[in-house]
Design a protein around this motif. Structure first.
Motif, PDB file in Angstrom:
ATOM      1  N   PHE A  20       4.566  35.097  49.398  1.00 16.11           N
ATOM      2  CA  PHE A  20       5.152  36.294  49.984  1.00 16.11           C
ATOM      3  C   PHE A  20       5.892  35.918  51.266  1.00 16.11           C
ATOM      4  O   PHE A  20       5.365  35.196  52.111  1.00 16.11           O
ATOM      5  N   ASP A  26      10.868  43.171  51.553  1.00 16.00           N
ATOM      6  CA  ASP A  26       9.445  42.957  51.278  1.00 16.00           C
ATOM      7  C   ASP A  26       8.597  43.979  52.023  1.00 16.00           C
ATOM      8  O   ASP A  26       7.683  44.576  51.467  1.00 16.00           O
ATOM      9  N   ARG A  30       6.197  46.706  50.191  1.00 22.05           N
ATOM     10  CA  ARG A  30       4.750  46.700  50.423  1.00 22.05           C
ATOM     11  C   ARG A  30       4.273  48.062  50.905  1.00 22.05           C
ATOM     12  O   ARG A  30       3.225  48.540  50.478  1.00 22.05           O
ATOM     13  N   LEU A  35       1.114  47.507  48.906  1.00 19.01           N
ATOM     14  CA  LEU A  35       0.773  46.126  48.590  1.00 19.01           C
ATOM     15  C   LEU A  35       0.266  45.329  49.780  1.00 19.01           C
ATOM     16  O   LEU A  35       0.264  44.116  49.749  1.00 19.01           O
ATOM     17  N   ALA A  36      -0.179  45.980  50.812  1.00 16.11           N
ATOM     18  CA  ALA A  36      -0.679  45.262  51.987  1.00 16.11           C
ATOM     19  C   ALA A  36      -1.860  44.371  51.632  1.00 16.11           C
ATOM     20  O   ALA A  36      -2.134  43.400  52.308  1.00 16.11           O
ATOM     21  N   SER A  47       2.302  37.201  55.692  1.00 15.67           N
ATOM     22  CA  SER A  47       3.319  36.577  54.851  1.00 15.67           C
ATOM     23  C   SER A  47       4.008  35.482  55.652  1.00 15.67           C
ATOM     24  O   SER A  47       3.943  35.459  56.885  1.00 15.67           O
TER      25      SER A  47
END
Length: 86
Positions: A20, A26, A30, A35-36, A47
């Motif tokens: 990531f 992105d 997230r 998507l954390a 990331s």
């Protein structure tokens, strides 16, 4: 041809496999997709930055990597190896 076959011609073949990477897109995805959790499963808890990934390419393009051939360099903060432990 393989990296071994190309080596005799002075051609090195390597792979950079980023995980990531923190980018505006992105970050937006997230947040929108929740998507954390992926960065929570990365031992470094974040990331990669664009510069951190770019530095690997710079290394491979430099004379300092003149004997690196046929390698895959994973730039994921150890995410893939660690993710299964959660």
């Amino acid at each position: 041809m393989s990296s071994a076959e190309l080596a005799r011609y002075g051609i090195r073949v390597n792979v950079v496999a980023p995980g990531f990477v923190e980018t505006p897109l992105d970050r937006e995805l997230r947040i929108r997709e929740g998507l954390a959790v992926f960065s929570e499963r990365t031992p470094m808890r974040r990331s990669a930055t664009i510069d951190e990934v770019a530095n690997v390419f710079l290394f491979l393009a430099s004379d300092e990597s003149s004997y690196v051939n046929g390698s895959t360099i994973t730039v994921d903060g150890r995410h893939l190896a660690n993710a299964s432990e959660f």
